[in-house]
Design an enzyme around this catalytic site. Sequence first.
Site, mmCIF file in Angstrom:
data_model
loop_
_atom_site.group_PDB
_atom_site.id
_atom_site.type_symbol
_atom_site.label_atom_id
_atom_site.label_comp_id
_atom_site.label_asym_id
_atom_site.label_seq_id
_atom_site.Cartn_x
_atom_site.Cartn_y
_atom_site.Cartn_z
ATOM 1 C CG HIS A 1 -1.941 -1.043 1.258
ATOM 2 N ND1 HIS A 1 -1.690 -2.286 1.783
ATOM 3 C CD2 HIS A 1 -3.222 -1.063 0.820
ATOM 4 C CE1 HIS A 1 -2.779 -3.040 1.676
ATOM 5 N NE2 HIS A 1 -3.717 -2.320 1.093
ATOM 6 C CG ASP B 1 -3.830 -5.785 -4.211
ATOM 7 O OD1 ASP B 1 -4.934 -5.359 -3.828
ATOM 8 O OD2 ASP B 1 -2.935 -6.152 -3.428
#
Length: 217
Positions: free
Chosen positions: A95, A169
Site C-alpha cells: 500500500h 490488486d
Amino acid sequence: MTLGALKKDAEKWVEEVGYRMGLDMKRSGIHINLAPCADVNTNPNNPVIGYRSFGDQTEKVARLAFAAYSGMKKAGIGACLKHFPGHGDTATDSHLGLPILHKTKAELEMEELLPFQYGIDRGVEMIMVGHLAVPALTEGKDIPASISRELINDLLKGEMGFKGIVISDALNMKAVVNRYPEPGELEWQAFYAGNDILCFSDHVADGIEKNCTKRLR
C-alpha cells in the site's frame, strides 16, 4: 492465523467457516469476496499479510486457503486466491511501496507458487495478482507482478495453466500508482499484462480510451 493453528480436521472446519461467511455475505447482497490469502507468511517482519495468512507452512496454507475458497463457493459466493505470486516473504507494505522478492524460480515454486498451483489444479476460478516485484521472473526488472506480462500471461496462464479470471490488486496503491503519472497508462499496462478486472482504478475513462487507442494501432 487462528484457523491455521487448528490441529484436528482443519480443512473441514475452515471450509465450514468459509461457508458461514459466504451465507452472511449472500444475505448482505455481496456476490464476491476477494479472499482468501494464499500467501505463506514466512517473514516475521511482514507488515501487511501477518494474521491474514493461514501460517508459514506451505502445504497447510495451500490446503486451508482452498478449503476457505470452497466454503464460500458452496454458499454461492465468488472467491479468489491472493496475492499471486505470493506476498508472504516481504517486508514492505505494497500500500506504501513496492516489495521486492529476491528468490529464484525454484525457490518460488517450492513455497510462494505452490498454494496457487494447488488451487489451479482443483479448479479455482479467480486469482488476484499482487503489487510485488520478483526480478527472477521478469529478467531482472523490478516491475510489479500486477502489471507484468511475464508473470500473468506467461507464468500464471501459460506455465501454471490458470484458465479463470485474473483481477489486479487495488490500482490506487503506492506500489503502482506513482509509476505512471499519465491518466489511463497504468490501466492500460494492467490490461496488457493479462488482468481481466482492475480493482480500484482511479482513471476508468482514460484507461478505456487508451486501451482502445493502443489496440487499434
